[in-house]
Design a protein around this motif. Structure first.
Motif, PDB file in Angstrom:
ATOM      1  N   ILE A 224       0.828  -1.218   0.000  1.00 47.93           N
ATOM      2  CA  ILE A 224       0.000   0.000   0.000  1.00 47.93           C
ATOM      3  C   ILE A 224       0.858   1.262   0.000  1.00 47.93           C
ATOM      4  O   ILE A 224       0.360   2.363   0.195  1.00 47.93           O
ATOM      5  CB  ILE A 224      -1.006   0.028   1.175  1.00 47.93           C
TER       6      ILE A 224
ATOM      7  N   ALA B 277      -5.148   4.564   4.341  1.00 48.37           N
ATOM      8  CA  ALA B 277      -4.102   4.069   3.439  1.00 48.37           C
ATOM      9  C   ALA B 277      -4.579   2.833   2.687  1.00 48.37           C
ATOM     10  O   ALA B 277      -4.329   2.685   1.488  1.00 48.37           O
ATOM     11  CB  ALA B 277      -2.833   3.758   4.234  1.00 48.37           C
ATOM     12  N   HIS B 278      -5.266   1.940   3.386  1.00 43.93           N
ATOM     13  CA  HIS B 278      -5.785   0.733   2.722  1.00 43.93           C
ATOM     14  C   HIS B 278      -6.868   1.092   1.714  1.00 43.93           C
ATOM     15  O   HIS B 278      -6.907   0.533   0.613  1.00 43.93           O
ATOM     16  CB  HIS B 278      -6.310  -0.261   3.756  1.00 43.93           C
TER      17      HIS B 278
ATOM     18  N   ARG C 269      -7.236   3.959   0.146  1.00 44.16           N
ATOM     19  CA  ARG C 269      -6.633   4.714  -0.954  1.00 44.16           C
ATOM     20  C   ARG C 269      -6.087   3.787  -2.026  1.00 44.16           C
ATOM     21  O   ARG C 269      -6.182   4.069  -3.214  1.00 44.16           O
ATOM     22  CB  ARG C 269      -5.514   5.598  -0.407  1.00 44.16           C
ATOM     23  N   LYS C 270      -5.529   2.661  -1.616  1.00 43.70           N
ATOM     24  CA  LYS C 270      -4.964   1.691  -2.553  1.00 43.70           C
ATOM     25  C   LYS C 270      -5.939   0.563  -2.886  1.00 43.70           C
ATOM     26  O   LYS C 270      -5.561  -0.418  -3.514  1.00 43.70           O
ATOM     27  CB  LYS C 270      -3.676   1.090  -1.981  1.00 43.70           C
TER      28      LYS C 270
ATOM     29  N   ASP D 210      -7.040  -1.725  -1.038  1.00 45.83           N
ATOM     30  CA  ASP D 210      -6.535  -2.970  -0.451  1.00 45.83           C
ATOM     31  C   ASP D 210      -7.572  -3.496   0.534  1.00 45.83           C
ATOM     32  O   ASP D 210      -7.473  -3.281   1.737  1.00 45.83           O
ATOM     33  CB  ASP D 210      -5.203  -2.723   0.252  1.00 45.83           C
TER      34      ASP D 210
END
Length: 116
Positions: free
Chosen positions: A37, A85-86, A88-89, A91
């Motif tokens: 990520i 963060a997860h 955004r990607k 994930d």
């Protein structure tokens, strides 16, 4: 409420320490998940230090309530960043762990504030 905070807070502190240890030992699964990520390996010690500080603050917060509140706020913000963060990607494989920790941190924050 204090007993609930003590139980949930100590359990969260243990989870934070386990997560920090995995980052510091560069556990293969953790490295793959976080670098996937976009987290550079050089950030792992800083992230682990944040988790260790949060865990210490939650435990010390058993005796000094304002520190427990501050630590819980810090842990909530840490995991808001992790969830972000997860997301955004995209994930979605790594997202549930961060969400569980965020929910636990939010519960600890509410319980500590209510037990003051």
């Amino acid at each position: 409420m204090f007993v609930a905070y003590a139980i949930v807070g100590v359990l969260l502190a243990i989870m934070l320490l386990a997560s920090a240890a995995a980052k510091l030992t560069k556990n293969k699964q953790i490295v793959e998940g976080l670098t996937g990520i976009g987290v550079p390996i050089g950030m792992f010690p800083f992230l682990a230090a944040c988790e260790i500080a949060g865990a210490a603050g939650l435990v010390i917060g058993l005796w000094y309530g304002p520190l427990g509140v501050a630590a819980a706020i810090g842990v909530v913000l840490y995991f808001v960043g992790a969830v972000g963060a997860h997301l955004r990607k995209s994930d979605f494989k790594g997202l549930p762990n961060a969400l569980v920790m965020l929910i636990a941190a939010a519960a600890v924050l509410v319980l500590r504030v209510l037990s003051l």
